[in-house]
Design a protein around this motif. Structure first.
Motif, PDB file in Angstrom:
ATOM      1  N   ARG A  13       0.839  -1.214   0.000  1.00 52.31           N
ATOM      2  CA  ARG A  13       0.000   0.000   0.000  1.00 52.31           C
ATOM      3  C   ARG A  13       0.869   1.257   0.000  1.00 52.31           C
ATOM      4  NH1 ARG A  13      -2.827  -4.240   0.101  1.00 52.31           N
ATOM      5  NH2 ARG A  13      -5.018  -4.239   0.779  1.00 52.31           N
TER       6      ARG A  13
ATOM      7  N   LEU B  50      -7.048  -5.510 -12.690  1.00 53.41           N
ATOM      8  CA  LEU B  50      -7.611  -5.798 -11.369  1.00 53.41           C
ATOM      9  C   LEU B  50      -9.037  -5.292 -11.214  1.00 53.41           C
ATOM     10  CD1 LEU B  50      -4.526  -5.074  -9.073  1.00 53.41           C
ATOM     11  CD2 LEU B  50      -5.193  -7.194 -10.218  1.00 53.41           C
TER      12      LEU B  50
ATOM     13  N   LEU C 267     -10.386  -2.205 -11.102  1.00 53.93           N
ATOM     14  CA  LEU C 267     -10.467  -1.208 -10.026  1.00 53.93           C
ATOM     15  C   LEU C 267     -11.161   0.071 -10.461  1.00 53.93           C
ATOM     16  CD1 LEU C 267      -6.906  -1.650  -8.446  1.00 53.93           C
ATOM     17  CD2 LEU C 267      -9.085  -2.635  -7.686  1.00 53.93           C
TER      18      LEU C 267
ATOM     19  N   SER D 171     -13.663   2.995   0.583  1.00 52.23           N
ATOM     20  CA  SER D 171     -14.264   2.010  -0.335  1.00 52.23           C
ATOM     21  C   SER D 171     -13.670   0.647  -0.023  1.00 52.23           C
ATOM     22  CB  SER D 171     -13.999   2.387  -1.798  1.00 52.23           C
ATOM     23  OG  SER D 171     -12.609   2.433  -2.060  1.00 52.23           O
ATOM     24  N   THR D 172     -14.375  -0.402  -0.438  1.00 56.43           N
ATOM     25  CA  THR D 172     -13.905  -1.753  -0.141  1.00 56.43           C
ATOM     26  C   THR D 172     -12.750  -2.178  -1.038  1.00 56.43           C
ATOM     27  OG1 THR D 172     -15.616  -2.639  -1.610  1.00 56.43           O
ATOM     28  CG2 THR D 172     -16.142  -2.508   0.737  1.00 56.43           C
ATOM     29  N   ARG D 173     -12.622  -1.534  -2.205  1.00 57.84           N
ATOM     30  CA  ARG D 173     -11.501  -1.797  -3.105  1.00 57.84           C
ATOM     31  C   ARG D 173     -10.811  -0.473  -3.421  1.00 57.84           C
ATOM     32  NH1 ARG D 173     -10.986  -6.423  -5.715  1.00 57.84           N
ATOM     33  NH2 ARG D 173     -10.374  -5.597  -7.743  1.00 57.84           N
ATOM     34  N   PRO D 174      -9.481  -0.486  -3.523  1.00 63.26           N
ATOM     35  CA  PRO D 174      -8.771   0.781  -3.743  1.00 63.26           C
ATOM     36  C   PRO D 174      -9.042   1.353  -5.133  1.00 63.26           C
ATOM     37  CG  PRO D 174      -7.260  -1.076  -3.951  1.00 63.26           C
ATOM     38  CD  PRO D 174      -8.567  -1.634  -3.464  1.00 63.26           C
ATOM     39  N   ARG D 175      -9.035   2.679  -5.218  1.00 60.71           N
ATOM     40  CA  ARG D 175      -9.050   3.352  -6.515  1.00 60.71           C
ATOM     41  C   ARG D 175      -7.613   3.473  -7.021  1.00 60.71           C
ATOM     42  NH1 ARG D 175     -13.531   6.369  -7.975  1.00 60.71           N
ATOM     43  NH2 ARG D 175     -12.487   6.375 -10.007  1.00 60.71           N
TER      44      ARG D 175
ATOM     45  N   GLU E  11      -9.301   1.619   2.113  1.00 57.22           N
ATOM     46  CA  GLU E  11      -8.218   0.951   1.390  1.00 57.22           C
ATOM     47  C   GLU E  11      -7.375   2.022   0.717  1.00 57.22           C
ATOM     48  OE1 GLU E  11      -7.059  -2.051   0.977  1.00 57.22           O
ATOM     49  OE2 GLU E  11      -8.545  -3.128   2.187  1.00 57.22           O
TER      50      GLU E  11
END
Length: 313
Positions: free
Chosen positions: A66, A90, A92, A144-148, A215
């Protein structure tokens, strides 16, 4: 890609209007027709980012740790495309892009407050959210649950203070909007940087004036290696130096865009491109432009064709 069927030339310099159909655009120059992140065709994405194993390792290190990825290299090595390649593979979502210039500030990346517009409208204090728009960095830090994926393009063009200004946000993963934190209201809705994109919300709720990520975004900072960065900034980044594509990689890029016969016929163009690249900075797009123009060979006088190819390089 097949040979272009439209008669060359379209513009004849005769001053006589005509509405002859333009040929399809090259795939790397197609647009969606809406103000959104341009999603390139899958074949184009593969062609524009044929990665080496060391590059893959460093991208994964940034994803797992990260940490921001600082990508350096000459123009045309695929630095900016890397962010889109990761987002594409991925899933995203659209890439948030922040192009940097000498006037760019941390505030611009986080949010914009239209105080003049609010004053002109005579809006009430509780309506202040209508005049605040999150910037690309601010939007990337939304929970958010998934990274941008955030592309900070050409960070080496920035004012000397911007890399250091980014450090605290990168470390803490949050920022404050003072115009909202001073309000009695606990929740205010503001617009996001990518408001209106398919699947992305136009408005988000900010609580107590703070934006804090869940995230940490995948941040790609690109640099043409034209300046040095402060040591504290470099320590917080994973560093990747992109090399210029060699003959094998260039052949793969051409093969992904054009049919097999044309790709084989383009070998002399690739060799000439590599020779010219030793004398000047050339981007891979310039080679693709030359190959694309070569598809018009049977409709272009040979002397003019040579002039076009020279101009494209």
């Amino acid at each position: 890609m097949s040979t272009v069927e439209t008669q060359w030339p379209l513009f004849r310099g005769e001053g006589i209007p005509h509405r002859e159909q333009l040929p399809p655009a090259p795939p790397w120059r197609t647009f969606a027709g809406v103000a959104s992140d341009r999603k390139l065709p899958e074949a184009t994405m593969r062609a524009r980012f044929l990665v080496d194993q060391p590059e893959i390792e460093l991208v994964n290190a940034a994803l797992f740790l990260r940490r921001p990825l600082l990508v350096t290299g000459k123009p045309g090595t695929g630095k900016s495309t890397l962010a889109r390649a990761v987002a594409h593979e991925l899933d995203l979502g659209p890439v948030l892009a922040w192009p940097i210039n000498t006037r760019s500030t941390l505030q611009e990346g986080l949010y914009r407050y239209d105080a003049i517009g609010r004053a002109q409208d005579g809006a009430k204090l509780e309506d202040i959210g209508k005049y605040i728009t999150l910037g690309p960095l601010g939007t990337a830090l939304l929970p958010s649950t998934r990274p941008r994926v955030l592309l900070i393009d050409e960070i080496d063009k920035s004012d000397i203070d911007l890399p250091n200004d980014l450090l605290n946000v990168f470390e803490e993963g949050w920022f404050e909007i003072p115009e909202l934190s001073r309000l009695a209201h606990d929740q205010i809705q503001v617009r996001t940087h990518d408001a209106g994109l398919s699947g992305e919300p136009d408005l988000v709720t900010i609580r107590r004036g703070r934006v804090m990520c869940r995230e940490f975004p995948f941040v790609v900072l690109t640099s043409n290696d034209e300046r040095d960065f402060p040591a504290p900034f470099l320590r917080r980044c994973i560093r990747l130096d992109m090399r210029l594509p060699d003959e094998k990689k260039l052949a793969g890029i051409v093969a992904a865009h054009f049919d097999e016969a044309l790709a084989r016929a383009s070998e002399p163009l690739i060799a000439d491109f590599l020779k010219r690249r030793t004398r000047a900075d050339l981007a891979t797009d310039q080679l693709l432009n030359a190959v694309y123009m070569a598809t018009l060979h049977d409709r272009t006088p040979e002397t003019l064709q040579d002039a076009i190819l020279r101009a494209l390089k």
